[in-house]
Design a protein around this motif. Structure first.
Motif, short mmCIF file in Angstrom:
data_model
loop_
_atom_site.label_atom_id
_atom_site.label_comp_id
_atom_site.label_asym_id
_atom_site.label_seq_id
_atom_site.Cartn_x
_atom_site.Cartn_y
_atom_site.Cartn_z
N UNK A 1 121.32 25.00 3.59
CA UNK A 1 120.34 25.39 2.80
C UNK A 1 120.39 25.42 1.33
N UNK A 2 119.87 24.72 0.61
CA UNK A 2 119.96 24.61 -0.91
C UNK A 2 118.34 25.38 -1.35
N UNK A 3 117.65 25.84 -0.66
CA UNK A 3 116.53 26.78 -1.23
C UNK A 3 116.92 27.68 -2.07
N UNK A 4 116.16 28.15 -3.29
CA UNK A 4 116.39 29.09 -4.20
C UNK A 4 116.48 30.36 -3.69
N UNK A 5 115.16 30.53 -2.46
CA UNK A 5 115.18 31.89 -1.95
C UNK A 5 114.78 31.43 -0.55
N UNK A 6 114.94 32.33 0.49
CA UNK A 6 114.69 32.16 1.78
C UNK A 6 114.06 33.14 2.51
N UNK A 7 112.97 33.15 3.49
CA UNK A 7 112.54 34.20 3.99
C UNK A 7 112.39 33.88 5.68
N UNK B 1 101.04 34.34 12.52
CA UNK B 1 99.87 35.15 12.24
C UNK B 1 99.39 35.12 10.73
N UNK B 2 100.56 34.74 9.95
CA UNK B 2 100.46 34.49 8.55
C UNK B 2 100.28 33.30 7.82
N UNK B 3 99.39 33.46 6.62
CA UNK B 3 99.42 32.14 5.94
C UNK B 3 100.49 31.58 5.31
N UNK B 4 100.65 30.42 4.94
CA UNK B 4 101.78 29.83 4.37
C UNK B 4 102.10 30.54 2.96
N UNK B 5 100.86 31.11 2.42
CA UNK B 5 101.12 31.64 1.05
C UNK B 5 102.15 32.92 1.16
N UNK B 6 102.54 33.48 2.30
CA UNK B 6 103.73 34.54 2.56
C UNK B 6 105.02 33.90 2.47
N UNK B 7 105.53 34.43 1.36
CA UNK B 7 106.92 33.62 1.21
C UNK B 7 107.76 34.56 0.51
N UNK B 8 109.13 34.15 0.20
CA UNK B 8 110.26 34.68 -0.12
C UNK B 8 109.91 35.80 -1.39
N UNK B 9 108.88 35.55 -2.14
CA UNK B 9 108.65 36.31 -3.43
C UNK B 9 107.85 37.69 -2.81
N UNK C 1 108.91 39.03 0.13
CA UNK C 1 109.73 39.91 1.25
C UNK C 1 109.96 41.20 1.12
N UNK C 2 110.10 41.67 -0.23
CA UNK C 2 110.41 43.15 -0.45
C UNK C 2 109.05 44.22 -0.18
N UNK C 3 107.92 43.55 -0.04
CA UNK C 3 106.83 44.17 0.48
C UNK C 3 106.41 44.11 1.92
N UNK C 4 107.04 43.39 2.65
CA UNK C 4 106.94 43.35 4.21
C UNK C 4 107.92 44.22 4.93
N UNK C 5 107.51 44.58 5.98
CA UNK C 5 108.24 45.42 6.82
C UNK C 5 109.21 44.35 7.75
#
Length: 67
Positions: A6-12, A21-29, A31-35
Motif C-alpha cells: 500500500x502506498x497511501x499516505x495514510x490508511x484507516x 454505516x458511515x459515509x465515505x467522508x469518514x477517513x484517516x484524518x 481516525x483519532x476522533x473515532x472509537x
C-alpha cells in the motif's frame, strides 16, 4: 503498489459493520476522533483508503487515496 504494498499516505481500517454505516467522508484524518471497532478476523475489516479508479476523491483532504 509493486509487490502488493500500500502506498497511501495514510490508511484507516475499520470493521465492516462500521464501514457500511458511515459515509465515505469518514477517513484517516478523523481516525483519532473515532472509537476502536474491534473484529474477530481480518476478513471482517474494511479499508477506507481506496476510491474508485479515476475518482476525483483520490486526493481529498490532502490524503492520497489509492485507486
Amino acid at each position: 503498489g509493486q509487490g502488493n504494498v500500500c502506498k497511501a499516505s495514510e490508511i484507516m481500517v475499520v470493521s465492516d459493520e462500521f464501514g457500511e454505516q458511515q459515509p465515505d467522508q469518514i477517513d484517516a484524518t478523523m481516525a483519532s476522533q473515532l472509537e476502536p471497532t474491534p473484529v474477530g478476523t481480518c476478513t471482517s475489516t474494511c479499508c477506507k483508503t481506496f476510491v474508485p479508479k479515476d475518482s476525483d476523491m483520490s486526493k481529498q483532504d490532502n490524503i492520497k487515496r489509492m485507486t
